[in-house]
Design a protein around this motif. Structure first.
Motif, short mmCIF file in Angstrom:
data_model
loop_
_atom_site.label_atom_id
_atom_site.label_comp_id
_atom_site.label_asym_id
_atom_site.label_seq_id
_atom_site.Cartn_x
_atom_site.Cartn_y
_atom_site.Cartn_z
N THR A 15 0.83 -1.20 0.00
CA THR A 15 0.00 0.00 0.00
C THR A 15 0.87 1.25 0.00
OG1 THR A 15 -0.20 -0.02 2.41
CG2 THR A 15 -1.92 -1.14 1.15
N GLY A 16 2.06 1.15 0.59
CA GLY A 16 3.00 2.27 0.55
C GLY A 16 3.50 2.56 -0.86
N ILE A 17 3.74 1.50 -1.64
CA ILE A 17 4.16 1.68 -3.04
C ILE A 17 3.06 2.38 -3.82
CG2 ILE A 17 4.66 0.43 -5.18
CD1 ILE A 17 6.13 -1.65 -3.42
N ASN A 18 1.81 1.99 -3.56
CA ASN A 18 0.68 2.65 -4.22
C ASN A 18 0.61 4.13 -3.84
OD1 ASN A 18 -1.76 3.00 -5.66
ND2 ASN A 18 -2.93 2.58 -3.81
N HIS A 19 0.85 4.42 -2.57
CA HIS A 19 0.80 5.82 -2.12
C HIS A 19 1.96 6.63 -2.70
CE1 HIS A 19 0.21 9.34 0.29
NE2 HIS A 19 1.39 9.19 0.87
N ILE A 20 3.15 6.05 -2.74
CA ILE A 20 4.30 6.79 -3.28
C ILE A 20 4.09 7.09 -4.76
CG2 ILE A 20 6.79 6.60 -3.80
CD1 ILE A 20 6.32 7.04 -0.86
N ASN A 52 -5.79 10.79 -1.18
CA ASN A 52 -6.70 9.66 -1.33
C ASN A 52 -6.05 8.34 -0.97
OD1 ASN A 52 -8.69 11.41 -2.23
ND2 ASN A 52 -8.13 11.15 -4.37
N SER A 53 -4.77 8.20 -1.27
CA SER A 53 -4.07 6.94 -0.97
C SER A 53 -3.37 6.97 0.38
CB SER A 53 -3.05 6.65 -2.07
OG SER A 53 -2.06 7.66 -2.10
N LEU A 54 -3.35 8.11 1.03
CA LEU A 54 -2.65 8.24 2.31
C LEU A 54 -3.29 7.41 3.42
CD1 LEU A 54 -0.46 9.58 4.07
CD2 LEU A 54 -2.11 11.41 4.51
#
Length: 159
Positions: free
Chosen positions: A84-89, A95-97
């Motif tokens: 999920t961190g890769i998606n947020h970065i 929205n992804s935080l």
């Protein structure tokens, strides 16, 4: 400008934590395999020892079983939170935080629990080199995971 720097710091910490969680899971898997291979086998005429525990690890001390199990759980949850961190970065927006932060905090809390058990295992002593490595990785991960959480939250104020 500062937001971009925090993004790079968060990405670096994300990659570092992912590698460390994978190593922690590998060493924990090794320790679990050793415990299963050398476990106490009960035959028809054998009885359980007086102080038998199903979490028996012949390679460490009394805290090793709990430490290895909680480290494995923390490693799996930590590696999943890195996804999920890769998606947020990659998207780097508010929205992804929420998903990245909540999974990172969950992984951090499990890592802190494993770190407490690592400290107990260190206090009891009598363990091998791989368990010492696992303890060191758990203690370092508890700090770097906190810095990762702070990096993604610090950038959210500027997004």
């Amino acid at each position: 400008m500062a937001n971009e720097q925090l993004k790079h710091i968060a990405a670096l910490l994300l990659f570092l934590n992912l590698c460390m969680y994978i190593i922690l899971a590998a060493i924990g898997g090794w320790a679990l395999n050793i415990a299963l291979d050398r476990a106490f086998i009960i035959g028809e005429d054998l009885k359980l020892p007086a102080y038998f525990t199903p979490i028996f690890f012949p390679i460490g001390n009394a805290a090793t079983g709990f430490f290895v199990l909680f480290s494995l759980i923390a490693a799996v949850v930590g590696a999943a939170s890195m996804l999920t961190g890769i998606n947020h970065i990659s998207s780097w927006n508010n929205n992804s935080l929420a998903s990245a932060a909540s999974s990172a905090i969950t992984a951090w809390s499990l890592t802190l629990l494993a770190m407490g058990l690592a400290c107990k295992e260190i206090a009891i002593e009598r363990r091998n080199a791989r368990l010492r490595t696992m303890e060191a990785f758990t203690i370092i991960l508890s700090a770097t995971q906190l810095f990762y959480i702070l990096a993604i939250h610090g950038a959210s104020a500027k997004v």
